[in-house]
Design an enzyme around this catalytic site. Structure first.
Site, short mmCIF file in Angstrom:
data_model
loop_
_atom_site.label_atom_id
_atom_site.label_comp_id
_atom_site.label_asym_id
_atom_site.label_seq_id
_atom_site.Cartn_x
_atom_site.Cartn_y
_atom_site.Cartn_z
N GLU A 178 13.39 70.57 -122.49
CA GLU A 178 13.21 71.72 -123.38
C GLU A 178 13.12 71.28 -124.85
OE1 GLU A 178 16.45 73.85 -120.97
OE2 GLU A 178 15.18 75.47 -121.68
N GLU A 222 17.68 73.50 -113.78
CA GLU A 222 18.84 74.34 -114.08
C GLU A 222 19.22 75.29 -112.95
OE1 GLU A 222 16.48 73.62 -116.27
OE2 GLU A 222 17.27 73.49 -118.32
C1 LIG Z 1 20.37 74.43 -121.62
C2 LIG Z 1 19.92 74.25 -120.29
O1 LIG Z 1 18.79 74.58 -120.04
C3 LIG Z 1 20.89 73.85 -119.28
C4 LIG Z 1 20.79 72.43 -118.87
O2 LIG Z 1 20.16 71.57 -119.45
S1 LIG Z 1 21.70 72.13 -117.52
C5 LIG Z 1 21.49 70.44 -117.21
C6 LIG Z 1 20.14 70.16 -116.61
N1 LIG Z 1 20.11 68.78 -116.22
C7 LIG Z 1 20.34 68.44 -114.96
O3 LIG Z 1 20.54 69.26 -114.07
C8 LIG Z 1 20.36 66.98 -114.68
C9 LIG Z 1 21.62 66.63 -113.93
N2 LIG Z 1 21.72 65.23 -113.70
C10 LIG Z 1 21.01 64.63 -112.70
O4 LIG Z 1 20.24 65.21 -111.98
C11 LIG Z 1 21.26 63.16 -112.51
O5 LIG Z 1 22.55 62.88 -112.98
C12 LIG Z 1 20.22 62.26 -113.24
C13 LIG Z 1 18.87 62.39 -112.55
C14 LIG Z 1 20.12 62.66 -114.69
C15 LIG Z 1 20.71 60.79 -113.18
O6 LIG Z 1 20.96 60.43 -111.86
P1 LIG Z 1 21.70 59.05 -111.50
O7 LIG Z 1 21.11 57.97 -112.30
O8 LIG Z 1 21.71 58.96 -110.01
O9 LIG Z 1 23.18 59.20 -112.02
P2 LIG Z 1 24.33 60.25 -111.62
O10 LIG Z 1 25.36 59.53 -110.82
O11 LIG Z 1 23.78 61.51 -111.08
O12 LIG Z 1 24.92 60.58 -113.06
C16 LIG Z 1 25.55 59.57 -113.84
C17 LIG Z 1 26.68 60.21 -114.59
O13 LIG Z 1 26.12 61.10 -115.55
C18 LIG Z 1 26.70 62.38 -115.43
N3 LIG Z 1 25.68 63.37 -115.77
C19 LIG Z 1 24.40 63.40 -115.36
N4 LIG Z 1 23.76 64.45 -115.92
C20 LIG Z 1 24.66 65.06 -116.70
C21 LIG Z 1 24.60 66.20 -117.54
N5 LIG Z 1 23.49 66.89 -117.72
N6 LIG Z 1 25.73 66.56 -118.17
C22 LIG Z 1 26.87 65.85 -118.03
N7 LIG Z 1 26.98 64.77 -117.25
C23 LIG Z 1 25.88 64.39 -116.60
C24 LIG Z 1 27.13 62.47 -113.97
O14 LIG Z 1 28.14 63.41 -113.81
C25 LIG Z 1 27.61 61.06 -113.72
O15 LIG Z 1 28.90 60.94 -114.25
P3 LIG Z 1 30.00 59.97 -113.56
O16 LIG Z 1 29.40 58.61 -113.61
O17 LIG Z 1 31.20 60.17 -114.40
O18 LIG Z 1 30.15 60.48 -112.16
#
Ligand SMILES: CC(=O)CC(=O)SCCNC(=O)CCNC(=O)[C@H](O)C(C)(C)COP(=O)(O)OP(=O)(O)OC[C@H]1O[C@@H](n2cnc3c(N)ncnc32)[C@H](O)[C@@H]1OP(=O)(O)O
Ligand SMILES: NC(=O)C1=CN([C@@H]2O[C@H](COP(=O)(O)OP(=O)(O)OC[C@H]3O[C@@H](n4cnc5c(N)ncnc54)[C@H](O)[C@@H]3O)[C@@H](O)[C@H]2O)C=CC1
Length: 721
Positions: free
Chosen positions: A116, A136
C-alpha cells in the site's frame, strides 16, 4: 545482536532522498517506523536540497506490512488508540500528495501495508521475483492504507478483487505486465534506476501519476458493478462466514461510485471496526500460533543444526505411506517405498503417480516437476536399499507386534544415524521401540490423511527421543511444506486424543434421540467442514471400531460406549469406501443423507436406552454445539494439564490444521477462552448431572473456572516435552 529498528534518510548530491525502512526480519510497519516515516517525509518535503524521494526497505525486503503485533495488542486491551493514523495523514497527505515525486524501490516482498505504501508512490521499480500482495483478509481485516482503492486503479478491478479476496500474491514480473510495477531491474540497479526515475518525474520527463486519481483501468460504472457482482458471489462461496470478505467489496464499491478519497475514508472506518471483530482475533492468534510452533525448548535453542535428509524409506504403500511418499517426492527428496508383495507395491506406486498427476491436472504442478518427482521414487520389496537412508517412516497397518518387529529389523539394516519414525496414530512409541536399542532415534511422524495435502505433522517425542532427531524431523517437515508441531507421547497424541470425544458426543446425542443429519448440519454451520457423522463415513467405520478399544483401555472412565458403529458395519455400511454410510456416495454427486440408516440408529437407541422416559430429548442448536465441543475442550484441558503440548497455542494450530477447526475461531483452546472456562465448566457440570460422567469436567477446567484463569495459561509443571 540488537535489532536495528528505524527509518533513515540519506540525501545524495543528485537531490534524491532515499528513505529506508529497517525493522528486521520483514521491515513491518511498527509504530516507531510509521512515526519515522512521517518525520522523514515531512523533512524531505521541506528541505530545499531534496528534489525527489525514493522509498525502500533494508536487507532485500521492501516491507511485510503493518505490524501484526499491534493487532494483538488491540485485542488484548480493546484500545484502538494504539493504531497510528496512517491512511490519510501519511499515505495520502505526506506521500501521494507530496509535491516532490516519490518512487518505491521494491525488493523481496511488498505485502499488505507494504504494497500500500508502494502504491502511494508515483512509480514503482522492482527487482525480479518480489512477492506483491494484499493478504489482510487472512487476518480478518481489510487493507487499511488505501489498498482497496489504489490496487483496482493500478491493475484493474477484476484482478484487484481477485487478489484481495483470495489473498493471492503475484510476482513482480506479473506486476509489471499488469501495470503495478513500472520497471523491473536487477537488484544491483534497483536504487540507481529508482533515483533516476524519481528525477525524471521531477523534470517532467516521466508522468507524475497519483494512483488514487487514476480512472483509466476502472471501466464504466455498469462494468464495475458486473465485476463486483461476481466478487460478491465469490466471497459467498469461499468465505460465507467471514465479515471482511463482504465488507471489502462494499469499500471498493464506495470508491468506484463516490471516488477514491471517499473510498479511503470508508476503508479506514471499516478497517477499525474489523480489527476488533472476533474473526480478526482468531485469525491473528492463528498467525502467531503457527509461527510459535517453530520454537521448541531444548531443541531449537540448543545450538543444534539440522542434518541433511536426502533419502527416505517409507514402509507401507497404503493410504498413508503413498501420501507421505508423495509429499517427500514433491520436495525433491529421494524415496524408497517398501511393500510386502509386487501387487501391493504396484498399487502403492500407482497411488503416488495418481496423487502427482492429480496435482498436474489441477494446475498445481508442471509436467516437468511431476516427472522429476516421480524419477526420485524407487519401489522395493526388501531392505537392501535401506543401507544408506537418512530416515525411515513406517506406515504399515496399526499392529503392535508387526511394528515392533519392523523396528527391530530396521535397527540392523539402517545406518546408525538414520531416524526411525512411525506414522502410528495410536500406539505408544515406547512400545514400538521396546525391542530395540535405538530409543533415542525413534520418533512419531504423525501425518494426517490425505498426507500429501494436509499440512499438519505431529512430531511425537518420547522421553528418549534425542533433540537432534526432533530438529531433523522438524526441518524435513518444513521442507515438505508441513507445519510440524512437537507433542508428547500418549494414546492419540495431541489431536486425535483431544478430538476422541467429538464422535462419541455425537453418538450420545443420536442415541438421546437427536437427528444425526441435524447434528452434522449444526456442526458445519459452526464452521467445521464436515459434521461428525460424515467425517466418520470419510474415515471408514472399520477404523473407528478398531481404535475404540485402544482408547477405552486408557480413557475408559470417560467414554460413551455406542453400539452404533458396529451396527452400521453389520448393515454393510463402511462409509465412503463402499458408497454407503450415514450418507449415500455416488460418483459425481454430493453425499446424500440416507434415510434408511435411521432404522440402524433406532436399533442403537433401543440398546443404549438412554432417552429420558424413552422420549427424544429436545435441544437447541447452541446446545448441540456445546454437547459436542465442550467435551473436546474438556479433553484439551487434560492434554494441557499433562503437558502433551508445549503451549496451548500449539493445540490451537493442531486443531485447525489437523481437524479443520475453523481458523477464524482461533483453534479449540482460543475458542474456549473466548467463551470463558467458567461457562464451559458450569455447562459440563449440568450435562454430567443429567447424562453421566462422559461430561464430567476435568480438574484443570475446574481449577481455571474457579480461579478465573484462561485455559491457555499453562503451569509448566507436568510437561512431557
Ligand atoms: C494496514 C494494513 O493494511 C494491514 C496490514 O498490513 S496487515 C499485515 C499484512 N502483511 C501480512 O499479512 C504479511 C504477514 N507475513 C507473512 O506472510 C510472512 O511472515 C512473510 C511472507 C512476510 C515472511 O515469511 P517467512 O520468511 O516465512 O517468515 P515468517 O516466519 O513468516 O516471519 C518471520 C518473523 O516475522 C514476523 N512477521 C512477519 N510479518 C509480520 C508483520 N506484518 N508484522 C509483525 N511481524 C511479522 C513473524 O511473526 C516472524 O516472527 P518470529 O520470527 O518472531 O516468529
Ligand atoms: N488412515 C488414516 O487416516 C491414518 C492412518 N495412520 C496410521 O498410518 C499407518 C498406516 O495406515 P494406512 O495407510 O491407513 O493403512 P493401509 O492399510 O492403507 O496401508 C498399510 C500398508 O502397509 C503394508 N504393509 C504391511 N506390512 C508391511 C511390511 N512388513 N512391509 C511393508 N509394507 C507392509 C500393507 O501391505 C498396506 O499396503 C497406521 O499405523 C495408521 O494407524 C495415521 C494417520 C492417519
Amino acid at each position: 545482536m540488537a535489532k536495528k529498528i528505524g527509518v533513515t534518510m540519506d540525501v545524495g548530491n543528485d537531490g534524491v532522498a532515499v528513505i529506508t525502512i529497517s525493522n528486521p526480519p520483514v521491515n513491518s510497519l511498527a509504530s516507531p517506523i510509521i512515526a519515522g516515516l512521517k518525520e522523514k517525509f515531512r523533512d524531505a518535503n521541506q528541505r530545499n536540497d531534496v528534489r525527489a524521494i525514493v522509498l525502500t526497505g533494508n536487507n532485500g525486503r521492501f516491507c511485510g506490512g503493518f505490524d501484526i503485533n499491534v493487532f494483538q495488542q488491540v485485542h488484548k486491551t480493546g484500545d484502538l488508540s494504539v493504531m497510528p493514523e496512517v491512511s490519510v495523514d501519511l499515505v495520502c497527505n505526506l506521500m501521494e500528495d507530496s509535491r516532490k515525486p516519490l518512487v518505491a524501490a521494491v525488493e523481496g516482498l511488498a505485502l499488505g501495508g507494504g504494497l500500500e505504501l508502494a502504491m502511494a508512490c508515483h512509480a514503482r521499480v522492482s527487482a525480479p521475483k518480489a512477492q506483491l500482495g494484499l493478504p489482510e483478509l487472512t487476518l480478518g481485516v481489510i487493507p487499511g492504507f488505501g489498498g482497496t482503492q489504489r490496487l483496482p486503479r493500478l491493475v484493474g478491478l477484476a484482478k484487484a478483487t481477485d487478489m484481495i479476496l483470495l489473498s493471492k500474491s503475484i510476482s513482480s514480473e506479473e506486476g509489471q505486465k499488469l501495470g503495478l510495477i513500472d520497471a523491473l531491474v536487477p537488484p544491483g540497479e534497483l536504487l540507481s534506476t529508482s533515483r533516476k526515475w524519481a528525477l525524471d518525474i521531477a523534470d517532467g520527463r516521466k508522468p507524475f501519476l497519483r494512483s488514487l486519481h487514476r480512472t483509466d483501468k476502472i471501466g464504466s460504472l455498469s462494468e464495475a458493478r458486473a465485476i463486483l457482482k461476481n466478487s460478491r458471489q465469490l466471497a459467498k462461496k469461499i468465505a460465507p462466514k467471514m465479515p471482511q470478505h463482504h465488507a471489502v467489496i462494499e469499500v471498493i464499491e464506495e470508491g468506484i461510485v463516490h471516488g477514491g478519497y471517499s473510498g479511503v475514508l470508508k476503508e479506514a472506518e471499516v478497517f477499525r471496526q474489523l480489527v476488533l471483530s472476533d474473526t480478526a482475533k482468531g485469525l491473528v492468534h492463528v498467525f502467531f500460533a503457527q509461527r510459535a510452533t517453530s520454537k521448541v525448548p531444548n531443541v531449537t535453542d540448543a545450538g543444534l543444526k539440522p542434518r541433511p535428509i536426502k533419502k527416505v524409506a517409507v514402509i507401507g504403500g497404503g493410504l498413508m505411506g503413498s501420501g507421505i511418499a508423495t509429499a517427500l517426492l514433491l520436495s525433491n527428496i529421494r524415496v524408497v517405498l517398501k511393500e510386502i508383495n509386487p501387487e501391493y507395491l504396484m498399487k502403492g506406486i500407482k497411488t503416488v503417480e495418481g496423487n502427482i498427476k492429480g496435482l498436474v491436472s489441477r494446475g498445481k504442478l508442471t509436467q516437468d516437476k511431476a516427472g522429476k518427482a516421480l524419477s526420485l521414487l524407487k519401489g522395493v520389496l526388501d531392505y537392501t536399499e535401506f543401507k544408506d537412508v537418512d530416515m525411515v517412516i513406517e506406515a504399515v497397518i496399526e499392529n503392535i507386534q508387526l511394528k515392533q518387529n519392523i523396528f527391530k529389523e530396521l535397527e540392523k539394516v539402517c545406518p546408525p544415524h538414520c531416524i526411525l519414525a512411525s506414522n502410528t496414530s495410536t500406539i505408544d512409541l515406547n512400545v514400538i521401540g521396546e525391542k530395540t536399542n535405538s530409543k533415542d532415534r525413534i520418533v512419531g511422524a504423525h501425518f494426517f490423511s490425505p498426507a500429501h495435502l494436509m499440512t499438519l505433522l505431529e512430531i511425537v517425542r518420547s522421553e528418549n527421543t534425542s533433540p537432534q532427531v526432533i530438529l531433523d524431523l522438524m526441518a524435513v517437515g518444513k521442507a515438505i511444506k508441513k507445519v510440524p508441531v512437537v507433542v508428547g507421547n500418549c494414546i492419540g497424541f495431541a489431536v486425535n486424543r483431544t478430538f476422541f470425544p467429538y464422535t462419541q458426543a455425537a453418538h450420545m446425542l443420536a442415541n438421546l434421540g437427536v437427528d444425526l443429519f441435524r447434528i452434522d448440519s449444526v456442526i458445519t454451520s459452526f464452521g467445521l467442514p464436515l459434521g461428525p457423522f460424515q467425517l466418520g463415513d470419510l474415515a471408514g467405520h472399520g477404523i473407528g471400531l478398531a481404535v475404540g478399544p485402544i482408547y477405552a483401555k486408557v480413557y475408559g472412565d470417560r467414554m460413551f460406549r455406542s453400539p452404533l458403529t458396529e451396527l452400521l458395519l453389520k448393515s454393510g455400511r463402511n462409509g465412503k469406501i463402499n458408497g454407503r454410510g450415514y450418507y449415500i456416495y455416488e460418483k459425481g454427486s454430493k453425499p446424500k443423507p440416507d434415510p434408511s440408516v435411521l432404522s440402524v440408529v433406532e436399533e442403537s437407541r433401543k440398546l443404549t436406552n438412554i432417552m429420558p422416559g424413552g422420549k427424544p430429548i429436545s435441544v437447541t442448536d447452541k446446545e448441540i454445539v456445546e454437547m459436542i465441543l465442550f467435551p473436546v475442550v474438556n479433553e484439551a484441558c487434560r492434554v494441557l494439564d499433562e503437558g502433551v503440548v508445549i503451549r496451548a497455542s500449539d493445540l490451537d494450530i493442531a486443531s485447525v490444521l489437523g481437524m479443520s477447526f475453523p481458523s477464524y475461531r482461533g483453534g479449540i483452546v482460543f475458542w474456549a477462552d473466548m467463551i470463558g472456562p467458567k461457562y464451559i465448566y458450569e455447562r459440563l457440570k449440568e450435562m454430567s448431572e443429567t447424562y453421566g460422567s462422559f461430561f464430567k469436567p476435568s480438574r484443570y477446567l475446574e481449577e481455571r473456572a474457579t480461579k478465573g484463569m484462561p485455559l491457555s495459561e499453562l503451569k509448566s509443571s507436568r510437561s512431557r516435552l
